[in-house]
Write an enzyme that holds these catalytic residues in place. Structure first.
Site, mmCIF file in Angstrom:
data_model
loop_
_atom_site.group_PDB
_atom_site.id
_atom_site.type_symbol
_atom_site.label_atom_id
_atom_site.label_comp_id
_atom_site.label_asym_id
_atom_site.label_seq_id
_atom_site.Cartn_x
_atom_site.Cartn_y
_atom_site.Cartn_z
ATOM 1 N N TYR A 167 -13.589 7.143 -13.157
ATOM 2 C CA TYR A 167 -13.454 6.080 -12.157
ATOM 3 C C TYR A 167 -14.160 4.809 -12.647
ATOM 4 O O TYR A 167 -13.565 3.726 -12.699
ATOM 5 C CB TYR A 167 -14.051 6.524 -10.806
ATOM 6 N N CYS A 209 -1.560 6.378 0.165
ATOM 7 C CA CYS A 209 -2.143 7.636 -0.321
ATOM 8 C C CYS A 209 -3.533 7.834 0.270
ATOM 9 O O CYS A 209 -4.015 8.948 0.386
ATOM 10 C CB CYS A 209 -2.168 7.692 -1.846
ATOM 11 N N ASP A 241 0.871 -1.183 0.000
ATOM 12 C CA ASP A 241 0.000 0.000 0.000
ATOM 13 C C ASP A 241 0.902 1.226 0.000
ATOM 14 O O ASP A 241 1.883 1.265 0.745
ATOM 15 C CB ASP A 241 -0.902 -0.016 1.251
ATOM 16 N N LYS A 301 -12.646 0.998 -14.009
ATOM 17 C CA LYS A 301 -13.026 -0.337 -13.519
ATOM 18 C C LYS A 301 -13.453 -1.221 -14.703
ATOM 19 O O LYS A 301 -13.078 -2.392 -14.800
ATOM 20 C CB LYS A 301 -14.168 -0.238 -12.503
ATOM 21 N N SER A 318 -16.856 -2.832 -9.513
ATOM 22 C CA SER A 318 -17.926 -2.025 -8.924
ATOM 23 C C SER A 318 -19.211 -2.185 -9.727
ATOM 24 O O SER A 318 -19.181 -2.399 -10.947
ATOM 25 C CB SER A 318 -17.498 -0.560 -8.959
HETATM 26 P P1 NAD Z 1 -9.482 2.830 0.119
HETATM 27 O O1 NAD Z 1 -9.059 4.112 -0.509
HETATM 28 O O2 NAD Z 1 -9.831 2.841 1.567
HETATM 29 O O3 NAD Z 1 -8.345 1.721 -0.097
HETATM 30 C C1 NAD Z 1 -7.521 1.690 -1.233
HETATM 31 C C2 NAD Z 1 -6.090 1.553 -0.741
HETATM 32 O O4 NAD Z 1 -5.219 1.484 -1.872
HETATM 33 C C3 NAD Z 1 -5.630 2.735 0.102
HETATM 34 O O5 NAD Z 1 -5.074 2.282 1.320
HETATM 35 C C4 NAD Z 1 -4.574 3.445 -0.757
HETATM 36 O O6 NAD Z 1 -3.556 4.023 0.027
HETATM 37 C C5 NAD Z 1 -4.083 2.297 -1.620
HETATM 38 N N1 NAD Z 1 -3.568 2.698 -2.942
HETATM 39 C C6 NAD Z 1 -4.157 3.507 -3.855
HETATM 40 N N2 NAD Z 1 -3.405 3.587 -4.970
HETATM 41 C C7 NAD Z 1 -2.325 2.809 -4.757
HETATM 42 C C8 NAD Z 1 -1.188 2.474 -5.530
HETATM 43 N N3 NAD Z 1 -1.010 2.978 -6.761
HETATM 44 N N4 NAD Z 1 -0.265 1.632 -5.007
HETATM 45 C C9 NAD Z 1 -0.419 1.112 -3.769
HETATM 46 N N5 NAD Z 1 -1.484 1.401 -2.981
HETATM 47 C C10 NAD Z 1 -2.415 2.240 -3.474
HETATM 48 O O7 NAD Z 1 -10.696 2.263 -0.750
HETATM 49 P P2 NAD Z 1 -11.684 1.042 -0.444
HETATM 50 O O8 NAD Z 1 -13.026 1.607 -0.170
HETATM 51 O O9 NAD Z 1 -11.076 0.112 0.506
HETATM 52 O O10 NAD Z 1 -11.750 0.396 -1.886
HETATM 53 C C11 NAD Z 1 -10.902 -0.668 -2.273
HETATM 54 C C12 NAD Z 1 -11.157 -0.995 -3.733
HETATM 55 O O11 NAD Z 1 -12.529 -1.313 -3.901
HETATM 56 C C13 NAD Z 1 -10.853 0.152 -4.681
HETATM 57 O O12 NAD Z 1 -10.265 -0.366 -5.844
HETATM 58 C C14 NAD Z 1 -12.220 0.714 -4.976
HETATM 59 O O13 NAD Z 1 -12.273 1.333 -6.234
HETATM 60 C C15 NAD Z 1 -13.070 -0.541 -4.951
HETATM 61 N N6 NAD Z 1 -14.474 -0.267 -4.666
HETATM 62 C C16 NAD Z 1 -14.806 0.407 -3.513
HETATM 63 C C17 NAD Z 1 -16.151 0.680 -3.254
HETATM 64 C C18 NAD Z 1 -16.555 1.445 -2.000
HETATM 65 O O14 NAD Z 1 -17.696 1.876 -1.916
HETATM 66 N N7 NAD Z 1 -15.684 1.608 -1.006
HETATM 67 C C19 NAD Z 1 -17.145 0.274 -4.156
HETATM 68 C C20 NAD Z 1 -16.769 -0.415 -5.308
HETATM 69 C C21 NAD Z 1 -15.423 -0.686 -5.555
#
Ligand code: NAD
Ligand code: UDP
Length: 336
Positions: free
Chosen positions: A149, A34, A31, A153, A124
């Site tokens: 976004y 960010c 991670d 996906k 998603s």
């Molecule tokens: P989040 O932002 O809490 O977690 C994502 C993590 O990835 C973060 O800790 C960030 O620091 C890390 N990150 C981002 N870019 C990076 C990179 N280039 N290299 C290494 N680390 C990186 O988000 P979340 O809610 O836990 O979502 C996780 C995944 O699920 C994402 O891909 C998001 O698009 C997808 N998603 C989330 C939701 C939602 O409602 N939360 C819905 C559908 C899909």
């Protein structure tokens, strides 16, 4: 299994790491922090008594990934890392495509070079697009996405489908999340957005804890029962468990796609009222105009995940509200 979890210091990733460790898997997290916090690792330790290997770094860093795969015998990857703010993606499309699309491609290249070809990907419900009929079923084609976004996906899904078509050794699960909310029942990990939350549940909980004065409800003139938008909210622990189930079917090659949702929709007003009822905390709100790009109502047909993975979202609205509030009230400033 030894599982690499990209984005494991984030919201859904951290809950999945807890479930993986509890099920006896070994975990390596990468991670770049960010949008995640290093404190998550301490909290995971407090919950499970175990600490995953943590590598602070970026999935776009191929040299780092090659070293990671060489040093840890990874069996499968669960790929959460990415950016997820819809509005920000409209303002900064290149940042989103670079992180979400290019980042996923670098990861796949490094996986292939290391001979690791089992992948669970965070997709998603947004990939169904604006025109899809409800409930959304996996057999529907992807639709016109309404933000960079969402497009990122859909593009990663397509890349992974093409990869599996070209090379029968790949096995990929595309997990299409609906609206994950809630927190671990310990109250030690939960959703901790940076700045003003974009999403409904963290907004409500930050109003409840006094960080924000009131909730703005975007629109009360939608063609729904109470006029507010309806979504399919599911508990983040159920979502995390879905990833463990997906790991189990990665022995067979090819792409499988699964909706992860409750299979029913709840309105914004109903969610606010459920929070008030379960926690006893008032949420001042007012109706404002619609938010650009919001759909009136959508929810999952979650039958396929049940039939093929034996997965079902089990935690109801009451647990989602109680666990959100336990997390937010114990951690009013999040991890900071
Ligand atoms: P989040 O932002 O809490 O977690 C994502 C993590 O990835 C973060 O800790 C960030 O620091 C890390 N990150 C981002 N870019 C990076 C990179 N280039 N290299 C290494 N680390 C990186 O988000 P979340 O809610 O836990 O979502 C996780 C995944 O699920 C994402 O891909 C998001 O698009 C997808 N998603 C989330 C939701 C939602 O409602 N939360 C819905 C559908 C899909
Ligand atoms: N919403 C709202 N006020 C907010 C945030 C969200 O009324 O401060 C509404 C939004 O219009 C949508 C629902 O809550 O109908 C869920 O929004 P969220 O951003 O959490 O999820 P998504 O839009 O991605 O489904």
């Amino acid at each position: 299994m030894q599982v690499l979890v990209t984005g494991g210091a984030g919201y859904i990733g951290s809950h999945t790491v807890v479930e993986l460790l509890a099920a006896g898997h070994r975990v390596v997290v990468i991670d770049n922090l960010c949008n995640g916090s290093p404190e998550v690792l301490n909290r995971i330790h407090a919950i499970t008594g175990q600490q995953p290997v943590f590598i602070e770094g970026d999935i776009r860093d191929r040299v780092l990934l090659d070293r990671l795969f060489a040093e840890h015998g990874i069996d499968a990857v669960i790929h959460f890392a990415g950016l997820k703010a819809v509005g920000e993606s409209v303002a900064c499309p290149l940042t989103y495509y670079e992180n979400n699309l290019y980042g996923s491609m670098v990861l796949c290249r490094a996986m292939a070079a290391a001979g690791v070809r089992r992948l669970v990907f965070s997709s998603s419900a947004t990939v169904y697009g604006e025109e899809a009929a409800v409930p959304y079923v996996e057999s529907m084609p992807r639709g016109m996405t309404s933000s960079p976004y969402g497009t990122s996906k859909a593009m990663v899904e397509k890349v992974l489908e093409d990869l599996c078509a070209a090379d029968q050794r790949w096995s990929v699960a595309l997990m299409r999340y609906f609206n994950p909310i809630g927190a671990h029942p310990s109250g030690l990990i939960g959703e901790d957005p940076r700045g003003i939350p974009n999403n409904l549940m963290p907004y409500i909980s930050q109003v409840a804890v006094g960080r924000l004065p009131e909730l703005s409800i975007y629109g009360n003139d939608y063609p729904t029962a109470d006029g507010t938008c309806e979504r399919d909210y599911l508990h983040v622990v159920d979502l995390a468990v879905g990833h463990l189930k997906a790991l189990q079917i990665l022995d067979a090659p090819g792409v499988k796609t699964y909706n992860l949702g409750m299979g029913q929709s709840v309105s914004v007003l109903a969610l606010v009222n459920a929070f008030i009822q379960v926690t006893g905390v008032e949420i001042p709100y007012r109706f404002v105009s619609r938010r650009n790009g919001d759909l009136a109502a959508f929810w999952a047909d979650a039958g396929k995940a049940h039939q093929e993975l034996g997965w079902r979202a089990e935690r109801g609205l009451e647990a989602m509200m109680a666990d959100t509030w336990r997390w937010q009230s114990k951690n009013p400033g999040g991890y900071r």
